[in-house]
Write a protein that holds these residues in place. Structure first.
Motif, PDB file in Angstrom:
ATOM      1  N   SER A 145      46.323 -61.805 109.387  1.00  0.00           N
ATOM      2  CA  SER A 145      45.120 -61.964 108.568  1.00  0.00           C
ATOM      3  C   SER A 145      44.547 -60.620 108.160  1.00  0.00           C
ATOM      4  O   SER A 145      43.911 -60.506 107.108  1.00  0.00           O
ATOM      5  N   PRO A 149      45.544 -60.374 103.870  1.00  0.00           N
ATOM      6  CA  PRO A 149      44.452 -61.358 103.825  1.00  0.00           C
ATOM      7  C   PRO A 149      44.425 -62.210 102.570  1.00  0.00           C
ATOM      8  O   PRO A 149      43.816 -63.284 102.579  1.00  0.00           O
ATOM      9  N   PRO A 165      44.206 -66.087 106.381  1.00  0.00           N
ATOM     10  CA  PRO A 165      43.080 -66.018 107.325  1.00  0.00           C
ATOM     11  C   PRO A 165      42.631 -67.361 107.882  1.00  0.00           C
ATOM     12  O   PRO A 165      41.838 -67.384 108.836  1.00  0.00           O
TER      13      PRO A 165
END
Length: 356
Positions: A145, A149, A165
């Motif tokens: 993440s 992202p 994420p």
């Protein structure tokens, strides 16, 4: 010739230890398990009432699986996740991350089970085995993440589409549900929640970032203050404002208690510039490298012009040199029939007017 798997050394060692320790644990537990007895191995796995004289179990217990289902999941996680993270970081930084993601969650879970025994008097809590790669699984997802992202994982030909994420929270909920069954022990709930918080705090505030010598932006030497890695980004949009407010208050308390050091303004500016550059480059690997090469070519061109002007003195000014062609990054196409384990990934850049 069969394909060769290029596995980095740390990941290779993790897989070897996982296979060895899980096989030893199975060989010891199998005879008693056939009789219906519940057997623990306190000198390999962490058992609160038995393992204090074996302190190394706080680390070794992470690479012990008790059933074939969790063993297969652990092998896939370490093979693919370990290869990616060890190449994205250095082997030393990856090893540090493994120690933090294993030792701290195991110790916190150990203390939680002892506390539950103290307030309930139930020996079940102190005889519960704390083992498995659950801390590493959730920690790898948190690290992904941070690194990618804005990417989306697509499974089953587009039936399931998930932003990276969002995967840690889904994993946490899955472990909580499985901990209510016989597949996972009751310690799994504490392991996954403690590892989730530990890995995020380490990557957010403490992990050392090596300077990028190929870019002109100042490097962030410790932590990651980017907005895309804020704690609220792991949660759905409806509850994100409440989570952001709560996490900001907790952060201020930690800063006041001098547990966390606030980020400097230049670090925040560098993080925003880096995120903007990645969005402008389409998020493709090597986008920052290509931009650095273009800047270097322009700088060399201006330097050549100044050197020639200084050499010729008052002679006829030289014609401007032709501009160097911009550097480009070529990505080698992959065959369409190559199988993938995690499905397809795609990049969806955030819009400038998008407010998280």
């Amino acid at each position: 010739m069969p394909p060769r798997f290029n596995v980095p050394p740390t990941t290779r060692a993790l897989l070897s230890i996982l296979v060895l320790q899980s096989a030893v644990s199975f060989a010891i537990r199998y005879p008693q398990w056939m009789t219906g007895a519940d057997v623990v191995v306190p000198y390999i796995t962490l058992v609160p009432s038995l393992s204090l004289i074996y302190p190394w179990t706080f680390l070794t217990t992470t690479l012990v699986e008790n059933n074939i289902f969790t063993f297969v999941i652990a092998g896939i996680t370490l093979f693919y996740g370990g290869r990616y993270l060890e190449r994205a970081w250095t082997p030393i930084e990856f090893a540090k991350f493994l120690v933090v993601a294993s030792l701290i969650p195991n110790a916190l879970t150990f203390g939680t089970l002892v506390f539950l025994f103290a307030i309930t008097g139930n020996m079940h809590w102190t005889l519960t085995s704390i083992n498995g790669t659950i801390p590493l699984q959730i920690s790898f997802l948190v690290a992904f993440s941070q690194l990618v992202p804005a990417h989306t994982v697509t499974l089953f030909r587009g039936v399931i589409s998930l932003r990276v994420p969002r995967s840690p929270l889904i994993h946490v909920l899955t472990i909580i549900i499985l901990s209510l069954t016989t597949i996972l022990s009751s310690a799994s709930f504490f392991l996954v929640t403690n590892a989730f918080m530990t890995s995020w705090i380490y990557l957010r505030f403490y992990k050392t970032t090596l300077p990028d010598l190929e870019t002109s932006q100042p490097s962030i030497l410790r932590g990651d203050p980017s907005e895309t890695f804020a704690f609220a980004e792991f949660f759905p949009d409806p509850v994100r404002p409440a989570i952001a407010t709560l996490s900001a208050q907790v952060y201020q308390v930690l800063v006041t208690a001098k547990i966390c050091t606030p980020f400097a303004q230049q670090d925040l500016g560098a993080a925003r510039s880096e995120a903007y550059g990645q969005r402008g480059a389409g998020g493709a690997p090597g986008g920052a490298r290509a931009e650095a090469e273009r800047r270097r070519a322009r700088a060399l061109q201006h330097l050549d012009q100044r050197l020639q002007a200084a050499t010729t003195g008052g002679s006829k000014p030289q014609a401007p040199l032709p501009q160097a062609p911009p550097a480009s990054v070529h990505v080698q196409p992959q065959p369409d029939n190559q199988p993938t384990m995690l499905g397809e990934t795609s990049y969806i850049p955030d819009r400038e007017d998008d407010k998280n």
